[in-house]
Enzyme design. Structure first.
Site, mmCIF file in Angstrom:
data_model
loop_
_atom_site.group_PDB
_atom_site.id
_atom_site.type_symbol
_atom_site.label_atom_id
_atom_site.label_comp_id
_atom_site.label_asym_id
_atom_site.label_seq_id
_atom_site.Cartn_x
_atom_site.Cartn_y
_atom_site.Cartn_z
ATOM 1 N N ASN A 165 -1.476 5.852 1.145
ATOM 2 C CA ASN A 165 -2.114 4.276 0.968
ATOM 3 C C ASN A 165 -1.780 3.516 2.135
ATOM 4 O OD1 ASN A 165 -2.204 1.834 -0.262
ATOM 5 N ND2 ASN A 165 -0.080 1.938 -0.984
ATOM 6 N N TRP A 166 -3.034 3.130 3.242
ATOM 7 C CA TRP A 166 -2.222 2.468 3.627
ATOM 8 C C TRP A 166 -2.558 0.917 3.744
ATOM 9 C CZ3 TRP A 166 -7.314 3.924 7.835
ATOM 10 C CH2 TRP A 166 -6.517 5.598 8.363
ATOM 11 N N LYS A 167 -2.657 0.337 2.117
ATOM 12 C CA LYS A 167 -1.914 -1.031 2.062
ATOM 13 C C LYS A 167 -2.492 -1.727 2.701
ATOM 14 C CE LYS A 167 2.544 0.943 1.017
ATOM 15 N NZ LYS A 167 3.512 0.115 0.863
ATOM 16 N N HIS A 227 -0.542 0.329 -8.700
ATOM 17 C CA HIS A 227 0.714 0.484 -7.654
ATOM 18 C C HIS A 227 1.326 -0.525 -8.136
ATOM 19 C CE1 HIS A 227 2.035 0.243 -3.710
ATOM 20 N NE2 HIS A 227 2.485 1.377 -3.568
ATOM 21 N N GLU A 280 2.957 -2.579 -5.924
ATOM 22 C CA GLU A 280 2.641 -3.701 -5.799
ATOM 23 C C GLU A 280 1.865 -4.675 -6.164
ATOM 24 O OE1 GLU A 280 1.721 -2.052 -1.389
ATOM 25 O OE2 GLU A 280 4.063 -1.814 -1.464
ATOM 26 N N GLU A 330 5.542 6.587 -8.521
ATOM 27 C CA GLU A 330 6.457 6.091 -7.239
ATOM 28 C C GLU A 330 7.891 5.350 -8.078
ATOM 29 O OE1 GLU A 330 3.555 5.823 -3.731
ATOM 30 O OE2 GLU A 330 3.187 3.556 -5.211
ATOM 31 N N GLY A 372 8.614 1.799 0.384
ATOM 32 C CA GLY A 372 8.546 1.326 1.802
ATOM 33 C C GLY A 372 10.344 0.673 2.301
ATOM 34 N N SER A 427 8.661 6.319 -0.017
ATOM 35 C CA SER A 427 8.974 7.027 1.144
ATOM 36 C C SER A 427 9.316 7.942 1.924
ATOM 37 C CB SER A 427 10.761 6.590 1.463
ATOM 38 O OG SER A 427 10.831 5.291 1.288
ATOM 39 N N GLY A 444 2.642 5.631 1.914
ATOM 40 C CA GLY A 444 2.691 4.775 2.449
ATOM 41 C C GLY A 444 2.803 4.275 4.013
ATOM 42 N N GLY A 445 3.890 3.806 4.501
ATOM 43 C CA GLY A 445 3.955 3.931 6.052
ATOM 44 C C GLY A 445 3.680 4.992 6.748
HETATM 45 C C1 PEP Z 1 3.421 3.879 -1.289
HETATM 46 O O1 PEP Z 1 2.532 2.379 -0.683
HETATM 47 O O2 PEP Z 1 3.195 4.365 -2.506
HETATM 48 C C2 PEP Z 1 4.178 4.453 -0.831
HETATM 49 C C3 PEP Z 1 4.734 5.165 -1.627
HETATM 50 O O3 PEP Z 1 4.814 3.586 0.691
HETATM 51 P P1 PEP Z 1 5.731 4.475 1.367
HETATM 52 O O4 PEP Z 1 5.756 5.787 1.543
HETATM 53 O O5 PEP Z 1 6.226 3.801 2.405
HETATM 54 O O6 PEP Z 1 7.462 4.382 0.971
#
Ligand code: PEP
Length: 249
Positions: free
Chosen positions: A9-11, A95, A97, A167, A173, A213, A234-235
């Protein structure tokens, strides 16, 4: 046998040019990765570039949200047919966010999931508890409520086509990963909810991804849990080498 899904997920990161550059590096690193499905979800504005860059490869492209209507006066929304027309195949829905900043609710998650299915996209439906929920021992109750108000509204046939992403919000994050045991226990609790509503076959076959993470150095230990059927990253999905190393755990 549940085929793992390694998804990113590139956000709200990357331009179309950066998307093309990412795939030029990433593609060769995963071209032999036949053990899993690979799905990358860039911002809407990069779907076109991503689809062009993965053509002929084992990589699929998804959106990060989906409007619940086919078309209409919904400023700022992007519909299933639009996502499909650009060549994407998946959509992340609910998600944390979106729940936190854009008033996404379990009811709208259900509507978006139904729309994704209606228009032929695979929904990756996110659920997860807040830190306060976990610390007060309410994780299972919160997840059960998200399930009951959200995806429990699908039919059995619809449910068979979705992917769930667990999640924990406190792990997104933050650098804090759920231990493999916490993740596996929670996946079991979600699977029990699925069994109760949709039966044993549905529970045995639905893929539940872990997100929060995930990094190259913890992907293997998470994926060693039979309950974890893939990851939503994500990251660490923004860097081609780092995400390829997660894919090839
Ligand atoms: C996400 O955005 O779904 C996520 C899990 O982010 P991260 O891996 O950065 O925690």
């Amino acid at each position: 046998m549940r085929i793992p899904i390694m998804s990113g997920n590139w956000k709200m990161y990357k331009t179309p040019a950066e998307t093309t550059a990412f795939f030029a590096k990433f593609r060769p690193l995963v071209e032999k990765s036949s053990h899993c499905e690979i799905v990358i979800c860039p911002p809407f504005t990069n779907l076109d570039a991503a689809v062009a860059a993965v053509k002929g490869s084992n990589i699929r492209v998804g959106a990060q949200n989906i409007g619940w209507a086919k078309e209409g006066a919904f400023t700022g929304e992007i519909s299933g047919p639009m996502i499909l027309a650009v060549g994407a195949s998946h959509a992340i829905i609910g998600h944390s966010e979106r729940r936190q900043y854009f008033n996404e609710t379990d009811e709208t998650v259900l509507k978006r999931t139904q729309a994704a299915l209606e228009f032929g996209l695979t929904p990756i439906v996110c659920v997860g508890e807040l830190l306060a929920d976990r610390e007060s021992g309410h994780t299972e109750a919160v997840l059960a409520a998200q399930f009951q108000k959200g995806i429990a509204g699908l039919t059995e046939q619809q449910f068979a086509k979705i992917v769930i992403a667990y999640e924990p919000v406190w792990a997104i994050g933050t650098g804090k990963t759920a231990t493999p045991e916490i993740a596996a226990d929670t996946h079991r609790a979600i699977r029990a909810q699925v069994r109760g509503k949709f039966g044993k076959d549905a529970a045995d076959s639905v893929r539940i991804l872990y997100g929060g993470s995930v990094k190259p150095d913890n992907a293997r230990i998470l994926m060693a849990q039979p309950e974890i059927d893939g990851v939503l990253v994500g990251g660490a999905a923004l860097d081609p080498v780092s995400f390829a190393s997660i894919v090839n755990f």
